[in-house]
Design an enzyme around this catalytic site. Structure first.
Site, PDB file in Angstrom:
ATOM      1  N   TYR A 265       0.828  -1.212   0.000  1.00 58.10           N
ATOM      2  CA  TYR A 265       0.000   0.000   0.000  1.00 58.10           C
ATOM      3  C   TYR A 265       0.867   1.270   0.000  1.00 58.10           C
ATOM      4  O   TYR A 265       0.576   2.238  -0.711  1.00 58.10           O
ATOM      5  CB  TYR A 265      -0.905  -0.051   1.226  1.00 58.10           C
TER       6      TYR A 265
ATOM      7  N   LYS B  54       0.814   4.121  -2.765  1.00 59.61           N
ATOM      8  CA  LYS B  54       0.451   5.507  -2.448  1.00 59.61           C
ATOM      9  C   LYS B  54       1.604   6.477  -2.721  1.00 59.61           C
ATOM     10  O   LYS B  54       1.367   7.658  -3.041  1.00 59.61           O
ATOM     11  CB  LYS B  54      -0.038   5.602  -1.003  1.00 59.61           C
TER      12      LYS B  54
HETATM   13  N1  NAD Z   1      -9.658   5.556   5.283  1.00 58.77           N
HETATM   14  C1  NAD Z   1      -8.448   6.026   5.442  1.00 58.77           C
HETATM   15  O1  NAD Z   1      -7.978   6.175   6.587  1.00 58.77           O
HETATM   16  C2  NAD Z   1      -7.604   6.415   4.256  1.00 58.77           C
HETATM   17  C3  NAD Z   1      -6.401   7.081   4.507  1.00 58.77           C
HETATM   18  C4  NAD Z   1      -5.595   7.447   3.416  1.00 58.77           C
HETATM   19  C5  NAD Z   1      -5.992   7.147   2.129  1.00 58.77           C
HETATM   20  N2  NAD Z   1      -7.160   6.490   1.914  1.00 58.77           N
HETATM   21  C6  NAD Z   1      -7.512   6.205   0.526  1.00 58.77           C
HETATM   22  O2  NAD Z   1      -8.757   6.807   0.221  1.00 58.77           O
HETATM   23  C7  NAD Z   1      -9.445   6.012  -0.749  1.00 58.77           C
HETATM   24  C8  NAD Z   1     -10.836   5.660  -0.210  1.00 58.77           C
HETATM   25  O3  NAD Z   1     -10.683   4.970   1.023  1.00 58.77           O
HETATM   26  P1  NAD Z   1     -11.926   4.575   1.964  1.00 58.77           P
HETATM   27  O4  NAD Z   1     -11.421   4.565   3.355  1.00 58.77           O
HETATM   28  O5  NAD Z   1     -13.111   5.375   1.605  1.00 58.77           O
HETATM   29  O6  NAD Z   1     -12.107   3.034   1.513  1.00 58.77           O
HETATM   30  P2  NAD Z   1     -13.393   2.085   1.442  1.00 58.77           P
HETATM   31  O7  NAD Z   1     -12.858   0.701   1.496  1.00 58.77           O
HETATM   32  O8  NAD Z   1     -14.425   2.491   2.427  1.00 58.77           O
HETATM   33  O9  NAD Z   1     -13.952   2.404  -0.035  1.00 58.77           O
HETATM   34  C9  NAD Z   1     -13.213   2.052  -1.173  1.00 58.77           C
HETATM   35  C10 NAD Z   1     -14.170   1.845  -2.334  1.00 58.77           C
HETATM   36  O10 NAD Z   1     -13.388   1.478  -3.486  1.00 58.77           O
HETATM   37  C11 NAD Z   1     -14.073   0.443  -4.156  1.00 58.77           C
HETATM   38  N3  NAD Z   1     -13.147  -0.365  -4.949  1.00 58.77           N
HETATM   39  C12 NAD Z   1     -12.202  -1.231  -4.506  1.00 58.77           C
HETATM   40  N4  NAD Z   1     -11.592  -1.825  -5.544  1.00 58.77           N
HETATM   41  C13 NAD Z   1     -12.144  -1.335  -6.672  1.00 58.77           C
HETATM   42  C14 NAD Z   1     -11.940  -1.568  -8.046  1.00 58.77           C
HETATM   43  N5  NAD Z   1     -11.030  -2.461  -8.464  1.00 58.77           N
HETATM   44  N6  NAD Z   1     -12.695  -0.887  -8.937  1.00 58.77           N
HETATM   45  C15 NAD Z   1     -13.645  -0.002  -8.522  1.00 58.77           C
HETATM   46  N7  NAD Z   1     -13.870   0.272  -7.234  1.00 58.77           N
HETATM   47  C16 NAD Z   1     -13.147  -0.394  -6.311  1.00 58.77           C
HETATM   48  C17 NAD Z   1     -14.719  -0.380  -3.040  1.00 58.77           C
HETATM   49  O11 NAD Z   1     -15.781  -1.199  -3.534  1.00 58.77           O
HETATM   50  C18 NAD Z   1     -15.176   0.720  -2.086  1.00 58.77           C
HETATM   51  O12 NAD Z   1     -16.494   1.158  -2.374  1.00 58.77           O
HETATM   52  C19 NAD Z   1      -8.560   4.793  -1.014  1.00 58.77           C
HETATM   53  O13 NAD Z   1      -7.746   5.035  -2.140  1.00 58.77           O
HETATM   54  C20 NAD Z   1      -7.711   4.736   0.236  1.00 58.77           C
HETATM   55  O14 NAD Z   1      -6.508   4.051  -0.011  1.00 58.77           O
HETATM   56  C21 NAD Z   1      -7.978   6.111   2.950  1.00 58.77           C
END
Ligand code: NAD
Length: 251
Positions: A152, A156
Site C-alpha cells: 500500500y 500511495k
Molecule cells: N480511510 C483512510 O484512513 C484512508 C487514509 C488514506 C488514504 N485512503 C484512501 O482513500 C481512498 C478511499 O478509502 P476509503 O477509506 O473510503 O475506503 P473504502 O474501502 O471504504 O472504499 C473504497 C471503495 O473502493 C471500491 N473499490 C475497490 N476496488 C475497486 C476496483 N477495483 N474498482 C472499482 N472500485 C473499487 C470499493 O468497492 C469501495 O467502495 C482509497 O484510495 C484509500 O486508499 C484512505
C-alpha cells in the site's frame, strides 16, 4: 458554485469516495459514481439525486482495461464528457513483508496504480479535447512508510509520482493534477483494519485520535473538502501538489 462539469469519482459507493461524489454534486457538478458493482454505486447516486443533483451509477473494476474504456464512454454519452476525475478506488491487503503474498502485493498495486492509470488515460482524452480538466488522486500518509503496508505504501507513494508526471504532461491542455494524502479516516476500510488486528473499532479510533495534533480522526467530508478545492475553477494555478489532510503536519 463552480461551472457545472461532469465529474467521475472511482470507488464512490462508500467512504471517502461517496463523500467526495456528494460534495462535487453540491458544488454543482454532474457526478458519475463508479464502483465495482453498479448496485452499490447506485446508493450514492440515489442520495445525490435525492439532494437535487444529477448522478449516474456505473459498475466497473478500475483495473480492467476494457471495463474502464466502456465505463468512461458510457459516462461521456450519458452525463457529458468527464473533465473532473477523482482516482479514489482502493483496497488494503496489509501484512508484514515476510508474510505478504505476491497476490496481495499485486492486487494492491493493480487497484491503486494500474486503476488510476487506466481511468486517467481514458478521461484525459475528454479533458484535452475540452482544454480543461482536474484530476485528483488519493494518496495517503502511508506513502511516507507504514509498518505492514509495503504494498500500500508503494502504491500511495507511486500515486504521488504519477500525479506530478501527469501535471507536467497535461498542464499545457488546461488540466491540473494534484493528490490528497489523508491520515486516518473513519471508513469501512479502517473498520476492517480494527477487525483484522482484533481491536474494537472505537478503541482504535480513540488511540489514533490521541496521536493526531487536532485530537480527532478524519471524516470522509474532511477529505472531500480538499478534493473540492483542487477540482474548483479557482485552483487552476495549483498543480502537481500533494496535500496531506491529516490533522497535523506530514510530508
Ligand atoms: N480511510 C483512510 O484512513 C484512508 C487514509 C488514506 C488514504 N485512503 C484512501 O482513500 C481512498 C478511499 O478509502 P476509503 O477509506 O473510503 O475506503 P473504502 O474501502 O471504504 O472504499 C473504497 C471503495 O473502493 C471500491 N473499490 C475497490 N476496488 C475497486 C476496483 N477495483 N474498482 C472499482 N472500485 C473499487 C470499493 O468497492 C469501495 O467502495 C482509497 O484510495 C484509500 O486508499 C484512505
Amino acid at each position: 458554485m463552480t461551472d457545472a462539469r461532469t465529474a467521475l469519482v472511482t470507488g464512490a459507493a462508500r467512504g471517502i469516495g461517496a463523500a467526495t461524489a456528494r460534495r462535487l454534486a453540491r458544488d454543482g457538478h454532474r457526478v458519475a459514481v463508479l464502483d465495482l458493482r453498479e448496485e452499490d454505486a447506485e446508493t450514492t447516486a440515489a442520495a445525490i439525486r435525492a439532494d437535487g443533483g444529477d448522478a449516474l451509477a456505473v459498475g466497473a473494476d478500475v483495473g480492467d482495461e476494457d471495463a474502464v474504456a466502456q465505463a468512461v464512454a458510457h459516462v461521456a454519452r450519458t452525463l457529458g464528457p468527464p473533465t473532473v476525475l477523482v482516482n479514489n478506488a482502493g483496497i488494503l491487503r496489509d501484512n508484514l513483508l515476510f508474510k505478504m503474498s505476491t497476490a496481495d502485493f499485486d492486487d494492491v498495486l493493480r487497484v491503486h496504480l494500474r486503476g488510476a492509470f487506466l481511468v486517467s488515460r481514458a478521461v484525459q482524452a475528454h479533458q484535452v479535447e475540452a482544454r480543461w480538466g482536474r484530476v485528483v488522486n488519493l494518496s495517503s500518509t502511508s506513502a511516507l512508510g507504514n509498518r505492514g503496508q509495503a504494498n500500500y505504501a508503494a502504491a500511495k507513494a507511486g500515486m504521488q509520482g504519477f500525479t506530478k508526471t501527469l501535471a507536467i504532461e497535461l498542464g499545457p491542455f488546461g488540466v491540473t493534477v494534484n493528490a490528497v494524502a489523508p491520515g486516518f479516516v473513519e471508513t469501512e476500510m479502517t473498520r476492517a483494519v480494527a477487525e483484522r488486528v482484533g481491536v474494537p473499532f472505537e478503541d482504535l479510533l480513540a488511540a489514533e485520535a490521541k496521536a493526531v495534533p487536532v485530537r480527532r480522526v478524519g471524516q470522509p467530508d474532511d477529505i472531500a473538502a480538499a478534493v473540492s478545492f483542487f477540482a474548483s475553477e479557482e485552483a487552476g494555478f495549483v498543480s502537481g501538489q500533494v496535500l496531506y489532510v491529516a490533522g497535523g503536519p506530514r510530508g
